[in-house]
Design a protein around this motif. Structure first.
Motif, PDB file in Angstrom:
ATOM      1  N   ARG A   1      -2.836 -13.414   5.251  1.00  0.00           N
ATOM      2  CA  ARG A   1      -1.528 -13.952   4.875  1.00  0.00           C
ATOM      3  C   ARG A   1      -0.684 -13.870   6.141  1.00  0.00           C
ATOM      4  NH1 ARG A   1       3.848 -11.629   5.138  1.00  0.00           N
ATOM      5  NH2 ARG A   1       5.159 -12.691   3.600  1.00  0.00           N
ATOM      6  N   ILE A   2      -0.188 -14.997   6.613  1.00  0.00           N
ATOM      7  CA  ILE A   2       0.490 -15.066   7.903  1.00  0.00           C
ATOM      8  C   ILE A   2       1.994 -14.973   7.702  1.00  0.00           C
ATOM      9  CG2 ILE A   2       0.845 -16.452   9.972  1.00  0.00           C
ATOM     10  CD1 ILE A   2      -1.919 -17.642   9.513  1.00  0.00           C
TER      11      ILE A   2
ATOM     12  N   ALA B   1     -17.248  -5.211  -6.037  1.00  0.00           N
ATOM     13  CA  ALA B   1     -16.644  -5.603  -7.310  1.00  0.00           C
ATOM     14  C   ALA B   1     -16.375  -7.106  -7.370  1.00  0.00           C
ATOM     15  CB  ALA B   1     -15.338  -4.830  -7.524  1.00  0.00           C
ATOM     16  N   ARG B   2     -16.910  -7.842  -6.387  1.00  0.00           N
ATOM     17  CA  ARG B   2     -16.774  -9.310  -6.315  1.00  0.00           C
ATOM     18  C   ARG B   2     -15.317  -9.728  -6.179  1.00  0.00           C
ATOM     19  NH1 ARG B   2     -20.873 -12.371 -10.289  1.00  0.00           N
ATOM     20  NH2 ARG B   2     -20.442 -13.957  -8.703  1.00  0.00           N
ATOM     21  N   MET B   3     -14.594  -8.989  -5.355  1.00  0.00           N
ATOM     22  CA  MET B   3     -13.218  -9.322  -5.025  1.00  0.00           C
ATOM     23  C   MET B   3     -13.077  -9.496  -3.519  1.00  0.00           C
ATOM     24  SD  MET B   3     -10.815  -7.001  -7.548  1.00  0.00           S
ATOM     25  CE  MET B   3     -11.862  -5.573  -7.810  1.00  0.00           C
ATOM     26  N   VAL B   4     -12.082 -10.264  -3.120  1.00  0.00           N
ATOM     27  CA  VAL B   4     -11.832 -10.516  -1.701  1.00  0.00           C
ATOM     28  C   VAL B   4     -10.640  -9.689  -1.231  1.00  0.00           C
ATOM     29  CG1 VAL B   4     -12.771 -12.852  -1.827  1.00  0.00           C
ATOM     30  CG2 VAL B   4     -10.302 -12.491  -2.151  1.00  0.00           C
ATOM     31  N   LEU B   5     -10.525  -9.556   0.101  1.00  0.00           N
ATOM     32  CA  LEU B   5      -9.393  -8.851   0.699  1.00  0.00           C
ATOM     33  C   LEU B   5      -8.716  -9.752   1.723  1.00  0.00           C
ATOM     34  CD1 LEU B   5      -7.701  -6.270   1.081  1.00  0.00           C
ATOM     35  CD2 LEU B   5      -9.258  -5.642   2.928  1.00  0.00           C
ATOM     36  N   ILE B   6      -7.446 -10.028   1.492  1.00  0.00           N
ATOM     37  CA  ILE B   6      -6.612 -10.789   2.414  1.00  0.00           C
ATOM     38  C   ILE B   6      -5.659  -9.813   3.098  1.00  0.00           C
ATOM     39  CG2 ILE B   6      -4.968 -12.692   2.650  1.00  0.00           C
ATOM     40  CD1 ILE B   6      -7.740 -13.535   1.614  1.00  0.00           C
ATOM     41  N   MET B   7      -5.659  -9.781   4.434  1.00  0.00           N
ATOM     42  CA  MET B   7      -4.779  -8.885   5.185  1.00  0.00           C
ATOM     43  C   MET B   7      -3.507  -9.604   5.608  1.00  0.00           C
ATOM     44  SD  MET B   7      -7.033  -6.603   7.845  1.00  0.00           S
ATOM     45  CE  MET B   7      -5.538  -5.952   8.603  1.00  0.00           C
TER      46      MET B   7
ATOM     47  N   PRO C   1       0.790  -1.238   0.000  1.00  0.00           N
ATOM     48  CA  PRO C   1       0.000   0.000   0.000  1.00  0.00           C
ATOM     49  C   PRO C   1       0.816   1.279   0.000  1.00  0.00           C
ATOM     50  CG  PRO C   1      -0.197  -1.178   2.093  1.00  0.00           C
ATOM     51  CD  PRO C   1       0.472  -2.105   1.141  1.00  0.00           C
ATOM     52  N   ARG C   2       1.988   1.256   0.578  1.00  0.00           N
ATOM     53  CA  ARG C   2       2.841   2.438   0.593  1.00  0.00           C
ATOM     54  C   ARG C   2       3.242   2.856  -0.825  1.00  0.00           C
ATOM     55  NH1 ARG C   2       6.462   4.004   5.097  1.00  0.00           N
ATOM     56  NH2 ARG C   2       5.486   2.245   6.155  1.00  0.00           N
ATOM     57  N   SER C   3       3.164   1.904  -1.774  1.00  0.00           N
ATOM     58  CA  SER C   3       3.667   2.147  -3.127  1.00  0.00           C
ATOM     59  C   SER C   3       2.608   2.020  -4.217  1.00  0.00           C
ATOM     60  CB  SER C   3       4.814   1.161  -3.434  1.00  0.00           C
ATOM     61  OG  SER C   3       5.900   1.372  -2.577  1.00  0.00           O
ATOM     62  N   PHE C   4       1.339   1.922  -3.844  1.00  0.00           N
ATOM     63  CA  PHE C   4       0.312   1.687  -4.867  1.00  0.00           C
ATOM     64  C   PHE C   4      -0.288   2.989  -5.391  1.00  0.00           C
ATOM     65  CE2 PHE C   4      -3.975   0.210  -6.274  1.00  0.00           C
ATOM     66  CZ  PHE C   4      -3.535  -0.609  -7.299  1.00  0.00           C
TER      67      PHE C   4
ATOM     68  N   TRP D   1      -4.276  -9.160  -1.852  1.00  0.00           N
ATOM     69  CA  TRP D   1      -3.517  -9.369  -0.612  1.00  0.00           C
ATOM     70  C   TRP D   1      -2.909  -8.016  -0.276  1.00  0.00           C
ATOM     71  CZ3 TRP D   1       1.997 -11.868  -0.934  1.00  0.00           C
ATOM     72  CH2 TRP D   1       2.710 -11.545   0.219  1.00  0.00           C
ATOM     73  N   LEU D   2      -3.294  -7.475   0.878  1.00  0.00           N
ATOM     74  CA  LEU D   2      -2.852  -6.156   1.294  1.00  0.00           C
ATOM     75  C   LEU D   2      -1.713  -6.305   2.293  1.00  0.00           C
ATOM     76  CD1 LEU D   2      -3.805  -3.181   0.815  1.00  0.00           C
ATOM     77  CD2 LEU D   2      -5.120  -3.411   2.937  1.00  0.00           C
ATOM     78  N   SER D   3      -0.518  -5.841   1.921  1.00  0.00           N
ATOM     79  CA  SER D   3       0.618  -5.864   2.837  1.00  0.00           C
ATOM     80  C   SER D   3       0.310  -4.994   4.047  1.00  0.00           C
ATOM     81  CB  SER D   3       1.883  -5.409   2.109  1.00  0.00           C
ATOM     82  OG  SER D   3       2.287  -6.384   1.167  1.00  0.00           O
ATOM     83  N   PRO D   4       1.099  -5.077   5.131  1.00  0.00           N
ATOM     84  CA  PRO D   4       0.672  -4.563   6.443  1.00  0.00           C
ATOM     85  C   PRO D   4       0.178  -3.114   6.455  1.00  0.00           C
ATOM     86  CG  PRO D   4       2.678  -5.802   6.691  1.00  0.00           C
ATOM     87  CD  PRO D   4       2.438  -5.683   5.217  1.00  0.00           C
TER      88      PRO D   4
END
Length: 526
Positions: free
Chosen positions: A197-198, A83-89, A8-11, A41-44
C-alpha cells in the motif's frame, strides 16, 4: 478479496510493553481465519523514531524493534500464507525520517552539497533568509518548511516537509531516490510479502519552481483544485511506472495507492496498465449516511474503475478517519447505520478493506486526556485539532476492563475506554446478533456467491431516502437511510443488517415484510 487493515501498534501486544507487535499478530492469525478475510494490510512496521507512528522511516529495509525484527515478519508471512492469506505492507516513498542516514549526511554537508539534492533544501526569503521559501502549508498544520542550523552554527537553509518537520520530502528527480526504493521493494518481496500500500501516492512529484500557492487553496491533503501544486503532478506517474516495473518481476504481487484525487478522470490515470494495480478511492469513506450521497460515491468510484479498467476498492474507515459508528451518529443509531453500510460495501464489486475494530462496532467518540495524545496534528495545529488518535485505540479482546486482553500492561500506548466491555471479541463471538457475527456472516455469504463479472451495478427505482442495486450475479442490495419503514423488495432474504419486522406496510410488500430505517438487506430475486 476482503482485506483487513491492521494498525500493529493497536492490534495485540505479546510482550507486555503496552504496544502491539508482530508476534501479537501471529498469535491472532486464527482470529483472522475465523473472521474470514483474505489477507492483511499491515500499517508501517519499518524502523522509525515514531514521530508519525511509522510514517517517518529511518531504515526502509528493517523492522522497528517496537514490533519485532525481520525474522518475526518472515514468520508472520509464513503464518498468513499457511492460512491462505496475503500480506500487504505499507510503503512510504514520499519522505524519510530526519534520522535517516541521508538526512544526517545532508545536514552535515551544508548548502550546495550533493547530499542535499536528495531532498528539497532551499534558501529562505528576505535579506536574512528568515522567511520560508514559499507559502506551502503542512498537512499537519503550520508551514511546510523548517530552517536548519548549518555546520558552522549559523541559521541556514530550509527543507520541505508536506507533513511533520520530522518527515523531510524526497526529491524524486534525484536518481538515488528511485534506486534506493528499487532495493527496498525487492528486499520485502524477496521475503515473501505480497505487495504494497503506497502512502501519499499522489504526492511523489513536485514542480521545479516550487512557486507559491494561490491564497485560497485549502490546506487539506485531498486535491480540492488543480492549482494545488503539492499534489497530483504529472511527474508522479513516472514514479509509479518505475515501482510497477519492479513489482512485475514478482508474479502475483500488487500495489495499492493512497490517491486523494477527486476528479475521476485524474484518479483513473494512476491505474493505467503500467502504473498502480489498484487505488483507494475515498468517496464512500467520506459520504454521509444519505441514499443520494452513497449512490453518488458508488457511481464515482465505479466510473473511475471503468475508465481505468481496474477493480474498484472500497473502505468505510482506516487509521486516518473517524470510525464509521461515530461518523454515522454514535450509539445505537451509529451502530445500526455502520452495520447497514457494511452490507452496502460488501455487496459492491471489487476489493473491500476493513479497518481493525470495525467488526466490533468500535466508536471513536470518547475523550483522551490531552497529555496522552500522540498524533503530530495535535501539536502542529496549536492544539486546535485533536488528530487521529481516537481511531487508533487498541483492540479490546476479552474481559470487562482495560486493557481487555490487548496487553498484560495496564498502561497501553493509548488509553482504552472503561465502557468497552460489551464490545470485546469475547463478548461478541457467540452472540448471533452482534456486529462481529454480522461481519462473519456477511464475509462468508459473499464468498459463497459466484462473483460479479464486471465492476458495475444496476440501479433499481427506490423510495425517497432509499437505494437498491443489483450485481450482475443477481444479488440485490437495498438500503434505507430514511426515517420511515418501506416495503421490502421482492426476493429471498440472504442477510440483513438488523431485524426485518412485519408491520403496516407488509401488505404492500411482495415479501410481506418491511425494511426499517437505518437498515440494509441482501436479497436474491425469485
Amino acid at each position: 478479496m476482503v482485506l483487513y487493515q491492521i494498525y500493529p501498534r493497536s492490534f495485540a501486544d505479546s510482550d507486555g510493553d503496552g504496544a502491539g507487535d508482530l508476534q501479537g499478530v501471529i498469535d491472532r492469525v486464527g482470529y483472522l481465519e475465523l473472521l474470514g478475510v483474505d489477507g492483511v494490510w499491515l500499517s508501517p512496521i519499518m524502523r522509525s523514531p515514531g514521530a508519525d507512528h511509522g510514517y517517518d522511516v529511518s531504515d526502509p529495509r528493517d523492522v522497528d524493534p517496537l514490533f519485532g525484527d525481520v525474522d518475526t515478519l518472515r514468520h508472520l508471512v509464513e503464518a498468513l500464507h499457511a492460512a491462505r492469506m496475503v500480506l500487504i505492507m505499507d510503503l512510504v516513498p514520499n519522505h524519510t525520517s530526519v534520522e535517516h542516514p541521508w538526512f544526517d549526511a545532508a545536514l552535515a554537508a551544508g548548502p550546495g552539497s550533493p547530499e542535499r539534492e536528495r531532498y528539497f533544501f532551499r534558501d529562505g526569503l528576505g535579506e536574512d533568509g528568515s522567511q520560508p521559501p514559499n507559502n506551502w502549508p503542512s498537512v499537519f498544520g503550520g508551514p511546510a518548511w523548517t530552517r536548519v542550523t548549518e555546520p558552522d552554527g549559523t541559521p541556514g537553509q530550509w527543507y520541505l516537509h508536506l507533513f511533520a518537520p520530522e518527515q523531510p520530502d524526497l526529491d524524486w528527480s534525484h536518481p538515488d531516490v528511485g534506486d534506493d526504493l528499487d532495493e527496498t521493494l525487492r528486499f520485502w518481496l524477496d521475503l515473501g510479502v505480497d505487495g504494497f500500500r503506497i502512502d501519499v501516492a499522489h504526492g511523489l512529484a513536485k514542480p521545479d519552481d516550487l512557486a507559491d500557492l494561490p491564497d485560497d487553496v485549502e490546506i487539506a491533503q485531498l486535491v480540492v483544485d488543480q492549482r494545488d501544486a503539492r499534489w497530483d503532478r504529472p511527474g508522479v506517474h513516472d514514479v509509479h511506472r518505475r515501482i510497477r516495473a519492479v513489482v512485475d518481476e514478482y508474479p502475483g504481487a500488487a500495489t495499492f495507492g493512497e490517491v486523494w484525487v477527486g476528479p475521476v478522470d485524474r484518479f483513473a490515470r494512476y491505474l493505467r496498465p503500467d502504473e498502480l494495480h489498484f487505488a483507494f478511492h475515498f468517496a464512500l469513506t467520506g459520504a454521509p449516511f444519505e441514499a443520494g450521497a452513497v449512490r453518488e460515491a458508488i457511481d464515482s468510484t465505479l466510473e473511475a474503475s471503468r475508465i481505468a479498467g481496474s477493480a474498484p476498492t472500497w473502505a468505510l474507515s482506516n487509521h486516518d478517519v473517524v470510525r464509521e459508528v461515530t461518523r454515522y451518529g454514535n450509539g445505537t443509531l451509529g451502530t445500526a447505520r455502520a452495520r447497514a453500510m457494511l452490507l452496502v460495501e460488501l455487496a459492491l464489486p471489487g476489493i473491500t478493506f476493513l479497518y481493525e475494530g470495525s467488526e466490533l462496532g468500535l466508536p471513536s467518540d470518547y475523550s483522551i486526556p490531552h497529555d496522552r495524545l500522540t498524533d503530530p496534528t495535535w501539536e502542529r495545529s496549536g492544539h486546535a485539532e485533536m488528530g487521529r488518535d481516537h481511531c487508533r485505540v487498541p483492540i479490546p479482546w476479552e474481559g470487562s476492563r482495560p486493557p481487555y486482553g490487548f496487553s498484560t500492561s495496564d498502561h497501553t500506548w493509548l488509553p482504552m475506554p472503561a465502557s468497552w466491555g460489551c464490545l470485546t471479541v469475547e463478548a461478541q463471538i457467540e452472540d448471533p446478533e452482534s456486529t462481529l457475527s454480522l461481519y462473519r456472516a456477511a464475509i462468508e455469504t459473499r464468498r459463497a456467491w459466484p462473483g460479479p463479472r464486471s465492476a458495475s451495478v444496476e440501479w433499481y427505482g427506490a423510495p425517497s431516502g432509499c437505494l437498491a442495486f443489483r450485481r450482475d450475479d443477481g444479488v440485490v442490495c437495498a438500503l434505507n437511510t430514511s426515517d420511515r419503514s418501506v416495503p421490502l423488495p421482492r426476493g429471498e432474504v440472504l442477510l440483513s443488517s438488523g431485524p426485518l419486522p412485519s408491520g403496516p406496510l407488509a401488505s404492500e410488500s411482495p415479501t410481506g415484510g418491511v425494511l426499517p430505517p437505518d437498515t440494509a438487506v441482501w436479497l436474491r430475486p425469485h
